[in-house]
Write an enzyme that holds these catalytic residues in place. Sequence first.
Site, PDB file in Angstrom:
ATOM      1  N   ASN A 107      -5.410  15.218  -6.956  1.00 53.21           N
ATOM      2  CA  ASN A 107      -4.154  15.944  -6.784  1.00 53.21           C
ATOM      3  C   ASN A 107      -3.775  16.020  -5.323  1.00 53.21           C
ATOM      4  O   ASN A 107      -4.624  16.120  -4.444  1.00 53.21           O
ATOM      5  CB  ASN A 107      -4.233  17.333  -7.437  1.00 53.21           C
ATOM      6  N   ASN A 170      -4.491  18.985   1.202  1.00 54.04           N
ATOM      7  CA  ASN A 170      -3.104  18.586   0.988  1.00 54.04           C
ATOM      8  C   ASN A 170      -2.076  19.330   1.837  1.00 54.04           C
ATOM      9  O   ASN A 170      -0.879  19.136   1.669  1.00 54.04           O
ATOM     10  CB  ASN A 170      -2.755  18.718  -0.494  1.00 54.04           C
TER      11      ASN A 170
END
Length: 339
Positions: A107, A170
Amino acid sequence: MLFPLVRPLIHSIDAERSHRLTVATLKRLPALPPPRPDPALAIRVAGLTFPNPVGLAAGFDKDAEVPAAMLGFGFGFVEVGTLTPRPQPGNPRPRLFRLGEDQAVINRMGFNNGGQPAALARLRGRRSGIVGVNIGANKDSADRVADYALGVTTMLAVADYLTVNISSPNTPGLRALQDPAALTALLDVVMEARGAGPPLFLKVAPDLEPADIDAIARLAIDRHVDALIVSNTTIGRPGLASRHAGEAGGLSGAPLRPLALQRLADFRAATGGALPLIAAGGIASAEHAYASIRTGASLVQLYTALVYEGPGLAKRIVAGLKDLIARDGFTSIEQAVGA
Ligand SMILES: Cc1cc2nc3c(=O)[nH]c(=O)nc-3n(C[C@H](O)[C@H](O)[C@H](O)COP(=O)(O)O)c2cc1C
């Protein structure tokens, strides 16, 4: 045992869409009452009594929409978030990938969430069960440390514990907060903001060098952090077979487990048991959870295995843990921690 039958259908839908559908469905259904706790599996950590040691990791319920539903599936605790002070959209899609052959997920969501005030309002009416709130910094924040302080003061009234997440790969630059000088400054500010509030946990990445591990462990003990969560997703790509293996982002699930378990052992050695540890990374069975507990974790968390094993997983792991402690002659899960 229905999940294996519907899994192909669910997995034929784009991963993020099926996650959204899942949460939307759970929101509409009444939550099941939490299963009756087994005293042998209860464990006290940081002043809280967890009915069982199996928790839902952050990222599944980012906006605190379905904590009661997840407690109803048998999780001993649920961690909502990561929540940032202001809402933000996260990275462009696609940003969530199933790696079926590897029983893994990649992800790069980038802290998509509706912001802390909306989650605060949702959590205000909440009744029972242990719900932790995981906080982070907005991507465009000029002062990330200030974002964490604001997150602590905003969310402490509704959090059974707070998790300071400095380990997502991220949000560019976020993991630099794990560097000793930056971490010292951050911990001073968040502990001050926390005051007499709930226990505060720190969530770390698995991609750390031995020197980082010692420094983080020492700082966490010194600054009275209540527990460490080991670990977040990895930026490594250990021997993957799936076609999405080359996607950018954090890897979770089965291929993360050896690394996360090693880091757990490293932190156990570095802390000497002075600080409770919470294991996360590829836990998909009672045997996995038990191995982490024997390695020194007081609690475990999981997310990715739910994608492959379905909503009955927490109850199966809890039942399996009961058998495993009995097999080894323990009368409570607490005795198995680090044993
Ligand atoms: C889709 C997805 C989103 C995630 N989002 C977050 C997050 O917002 N904050 C966080 O601390 N961890 C997040 N994580 C990491 C998990 O909480 C967990 O630490 C990691 O996935 C390892 O556990 P697992 O292998 O059981 O999934 C996310 C993981 C996945 C798969």
